[in-house]
Design an enzyme around this catalytic site. Structure first.
Site, short mmCIF file in Angstrom:
data_model
loop_
_atom_site.label_atom_id
_atom_site.label_comp_id
_atom_site.label_asym_id
_atom_site.label_seq_id
_atom_site.Cartn_x
_atom_site.Cartn_y
_atom_site.Cartn_z
N ASN A 16 10.30 -8.42 2.52
CA ASN A 16 10.94 -9.60 3.11
C ASN A 16 12.05 -9.19 4.07
OD1 ASN A 16 9.92 -12.32 2.13
ND2 ASN A 16 9.98 -11.15 0.22
N ARG A 64 28.47 -6.67 -14.38
CA ARG A 64 28.20 -7.76 -13.44
C ARG A 64 29.43 -8.09 -12.58
NH1 ARG A 64 25.13 -12.79 -16.03
NH2 ARG A 64 23.69 -11.14 -16.61
N MET A 89 17.20 -7.90 -7.76
CA MET A 89 16.77 -8.07 -9.14
C MET A 89 17.90 -8.20 -10.16
SD MET A 89 13.66 -8.45 -8.72
CE MET A 89 12.99 -8.44 -10.39
N LEU A 92 23.49 -12.53 -10.55
CA LEU A 92 24.81 -12.46 -9.92
C LEU A 92 25.84 -13.22 -10.74
CD1 LEU A 92 23.61 -12.91 -6.26
CD2 LEU A 92 24.88 -10.91 -7.11
N HIS A 108 11.80 -17.09 -3.95
CA HIS A 108 11.16 -16.87 -5.27
C HIS A 108 9.68 -17.17 -5.11
CE1 HIS A 108 11.08 -16.58 -9.62
NE2 HIS A 108 10.31 -17.66 -9.65
N GLU A 173 5.64 -15.74 2.17
CA GLU A 173 7.09 -15.44 2.10
C GLU A 173 7.58 -14.89 3.44
OE1 GLU A 173 8.61 -13.29 -1.33
OE2 GLU A 173 6.80 -13.73 -2.45
C1 GRF Z 1 9.23 -11.12 -3.49
O1 GRF Z 1 8.05 -11.60 -4.06
C2 GRF Z 1 10.36 -12.12 -3.66
O2 GRF Z 1 9.93 -13.43 -3.62
C3 GRF Z 1 10.86 -11.79 -5.05
O3 GRF Z 1 10.78 -10.39 -5.14
C4 GRF Z 1 9.78 -9.91 -4.25
C5 GRF Z 1 10.45 -8.94 -3.34
O4 GRF Z 1 9.56 -8.28 -2.49
N1 GRF Z 1 12.18 -12.35 -5.25
P1 GRF Z 1 10.11 -7.41 -1.28
O5 GRF Z 1 11.09 -6.41 -1.89
O6 GRF Z 1 10.77 -8.32 -0.31
O7 GRF Z 1 8.90 -6.73 -0.73
#
Ligand code: GRF
Length: 220
Positions: A16, A64, A89, A92, A108, A173
């Protein structure tokens, strides 16, 4: 034209992030990535930032609250006005989320509010839904919640496994995240009563049916 300075938080693969990097290569795109931050030194996202000439840093995360403090300082130092979670991941800190309210967005891979949390594609398959997709939303303290900016829908095929469904969603995405950031940077998003109003957007005319009508036999 001044472009909106954005920072990206990523923990992994960074596809992304890559989609946003590609979008921002166009000088007419209204946002630019000024910093990439990660909680993991082995995140492929950092190499992608490096290749694109974007400053990047790994932040310490003993707990955190200290991660949040380090992230906040790094974002302010970078002059970020929007923070994009892209495969980030970690959960927060609430204070951080509140400090960046309506300037912090996430993607998401499900049609929220369905299938929050881990393995949403697996959850979708287990539930037997006919459609799934992805959601871009403003972040609120509760996991995978907050006002929805954009969603994209994909069909779930009868022979899908988690990887196939995830790949189909991921392709969406990569379209929907750069589009959402563009809308934000153009100043077209407003949160009203917990929902996002998009200036100048008309209602889409979509009707989807799965299984498709023509595929279903009518008699027995
Ligand atoms: C994606 O599917 C996003 O929606 C989720 O984690 C994944 C991340 O993929 N939150 P990338 O690291 O952007 O390839």
């Amino acid at each position: 034209m001044a472009r909106l300075p954005v920072a990206v938080l990523a923990s992994g693969r960074g596809s992304n992030l890559q989609a946003l990097i590609e979008a921002a290569r166009d000088p007419a795109y209204p946002a630019e990535i000024v910093r990439v931050l990660s909680d993991r030194s082995d995140a492929a996202a950092l190499e992608r930032a490096d290749r694109a000439g974007i400053a990047h840093r790994v932040l310490p995360h003993p707990d955190r609250a200290s991660f949040a403090g380090a992230a906040d300082a790094a974002l302010r130092e970078a002059g970020a006005e929007l923070v994009i979670l892209a495969g980030f991941m970690r959960i927060l800190d609430t204070g951080f989320v509140e400090a960046w309210q309506d300037r912090l967005i996430n993607i998401h891979p499900s049609l929220l509010p369905a299938f929050r949390g881990l393995h949403p594609q697996r959850q979708a398959l287990a539930a037997g839904v006919r459609f799934s997709g992805c959601t871009v939303h403003f972040v609120r303290p509760e996991l995978d919640s907050g006002p929805i900016i954009a969603q994209a829908v994909v069909p779930v095929h009868p022979d899908d496994d988690e990887a196939r469904l995830a790949a189909r969603i991921l392709a969406e995405e990569h379209r929907v995240y750069p589009m959402s950031v563009r809308l934000y940077a153009e100043g077209r998003l407003r949160v009203v009563d917990g929902r996002v109003v998009i200036a100048g957007a008309s209602a889409p005319d979509v009707a989807l049916l799965n299984p498709a009508e023509g595929l279903v036999s009518t008699g027995v």
